[in-house]
Write a protein that holds these residues in place. Sequence first.
Motif, PDB file in Angstrom:
ATOM      1  N   CYS A   1       0.842  -1.201   0.000  1.00  0.00           N
ATOM      2  CA  CYS A   1       0.000   0.000   0.000  1.00  0.00           C
ATOM      3  C   CYS A   1       0.873   1.246   0.000  1.00  0.00           C
ATOM      4  CB  CYS A   1      -0.899  -0.027   1.241  1.00  0.00           C
ATOM      5  SG  CYS A   1      -1.908   1.435   1.417  1.00  0.00           S
ATOM      6  N   SER A   2       0.621   2.148  -0.943  1.00  0.00           N
ATOM      7  CA  SER A   2       1.463   3.351  -1.050  1.00  0.00           C
ATOM      8  C   SER A   2       1.202   4.333   0.097  1.00  0.00           C
ATOM      9  CB  SER A   2       1.212   4.040  -2.397  1.00  0.00           C
ATOM     10  OG  SER A   2      -0.147   4.390  -2.511  1.00  0.00           O
ATOM     11  N   ARG A   3       0.099   4.157   0.827  1.00  0.00           N
ATOM     12  CA  ARG A   3      -0.220   5.069   1.936  1.00  0.00           C
ATOM     13  C   ARG A   3       0.351   4.574   3.272  1.00  0.00           C
ATOM     14  NH1 ARG A   3      -4.496   4.040  -0.767  1.00  0.00           N
ATOM     15  NH2 ARG A   3      -5.399   2.714   0.861  1.00  0.00           N
ATOM     16  N   TYR A   4       0.771   3.326   3.319  1.00  0.00           N
ATOM     17  CA  TYR A   4       1.273   2.737   4.567  1.00  0.00           C
ATOM     18  C   TYR A   4       2.701   3.225   4.827  1.00  0.00           C
ATOM     19  CZ  TYR A   4       2.453  -1.000   7.931  1.00  0.00           C
ATOM     20  OH  TYR A   4       2.829  -1.710   9.046  1.00  0.00           O
ATOM     21  N   LYS A   5       3.008   3.488   6.089  1.00  0.00           N
ATOM     22  CA  LYS A   5       4.374   3.904   6.442  1.00  0.00           C
ATOM     23  C   LYS A   5       5.190   2.664   6.794  1.00  0.00           C
ATOM     24  CE  LYS A   5       7.065   7.180   9.071  1.00  0.00           C
ATOM     25  NZ  LYS A   5       7.138   8.207  10.093  1.00  0.00           N
ATOM     26  N   TYR A   6       6.216   2.377   5.987  1.00  0.00           N
ATOM     27  CA  TYR A   6       7.016   1.162   6.156  1.00  0.00           C
ATOM     28  C   TYR A   6       8.217   1.409   7.079  1.00  0.00           C
ATOM     29  CZ  TYR A   6       4.225  -0.833   2.407  1.00  0.00           C
ATOM     30  OH  TYR A   6       3.184  -1.304   1.650  1.00  0.00           O
ATOM     31  N   SER A   7       7.959   2.039   8.210  1.00  0.00           N
ATOM     32  CA  SER A   7       9.011   2.196   9.226  1.00  0.00           C
ATOM     33  C   SER A   7       8.975   0.972  10.134  1.00  0.00           C
ATOM     34  CB  SER A   7       8.781   3.458  10.046  1.00  0.00           C
ATOM     35  OG  SER A   7       7.590   3.324  10.821  1.00  0.00           O
ATOM     36  N   TYR A   8      10.097   0.687  10.792  1.00  0.00           N
ATOM     37  CA  TYR A   8      10.125  -0.444  11.724  1.00  0.00           C
ATOM     38  C   TYR A   8       9.107  -0.242  12.841  1.00  0.00           C
ATOM     39  CZ  TYR A   8      14.479  -2.297   9.721  1.00  0.00           C
ATOM     40  OH  TYR A   8      15.427  -2.846   8.889  1.00  0.00           O
ATOM     41  N   GLN A   9       9.003   0.991  13.324  1.00  0.00           N
ATOM     42  CA  GLN A   9       8.073   1.251  14.422  1.00  0.00           C
ATOM     43  C   GLN A   9       6.630   0.989  14.000  1.00  0.00           C
ATOM     44  OE1 GLN A   9       8.904   4.636  16.886  1.00  0.00           O
ATOM     45  NE2 GLN A   9       6.773   4.930  17.416  1.00  0.00           N
TER      46      GLN A   9
END
Length: 279
Positions: free
Chosen positions: A71-79
């Motif tokens: 998903c382009s809106r999802y934030k793919y940070s570890y947190q």
Amino acid sequence: MEQNVVSGYKPVNNIDVYYEFYPNQASEQTIVLLHGFLSSTFTFRHMIPLLKKEFQVLSVDLPPFGKSAKCSRYKYSYQNIAQTVIKLTESFGLQKMILIGHSMGGQIVLNILHLKQEIAEKAILLCSSAYLKRSKMPLILSSYLPYFHRFVKYWFARTGVEKNLQASLYNHSIINEEMINGYLEPFLQDEIFVALTRMIRDREGDLPAKILKQIKTPCLLIWGDHDKSVPLKIGEKLSKDLTNSKLIVLEKTGHALPEERPIEVYHYIKGFLANNQTG
């Protein structure tokens, strides 16, 4: 797929997460399996049959990998990925969890423990990623270029699944078509490369030593002595920074422990969980 597995998708934290759940009424403990970078729950296919006999097991495809949504809106940070796993386990109402993370999955485990230490009784880190910095600014800025995902795809095609496996394994003789195809399958669609481009931007780097020292959860670290991806010296440093931890080193073993040493890893896990002593 086996009859005693419940698999599917759950919408958590604004993304559909793929999971495989192996209920076990005889066990009070639930093991949560988190795979590494460019991998999926496929990584644990040799360990799950061993673990599910003794424990309840939940194996998760971390976004954007495996069958989980891209998903382009999802934030793919570890947190944020860690928060997603926490919310997924809450949706199952799980208690007494044991977190097991391989490679990048180990860093997600550490982020979960940092965010919500009481969530897990113990944790097992298999060649865990550690001490990696955030991507350098030129690469982050480049990720905003239109079609940058094509460069990501090109890089992946050049390195190739088989080369990645050879780099991850000490024993190359176990590489076969099933293994190559299993790791290749999630990368046959373009969406994964768009999501990986987003991950270059969002990934904030591994937890620093200062935060690692605050984690008191009993941790078992298992490492391969020939790990080229996350060398043993990283495991030794991590075992010092995690104040309640023990390090086990497997000889003639590379980075992909669930592929090369599933039975030995299972026995160490079982021993660690049976032992009520910490450290």
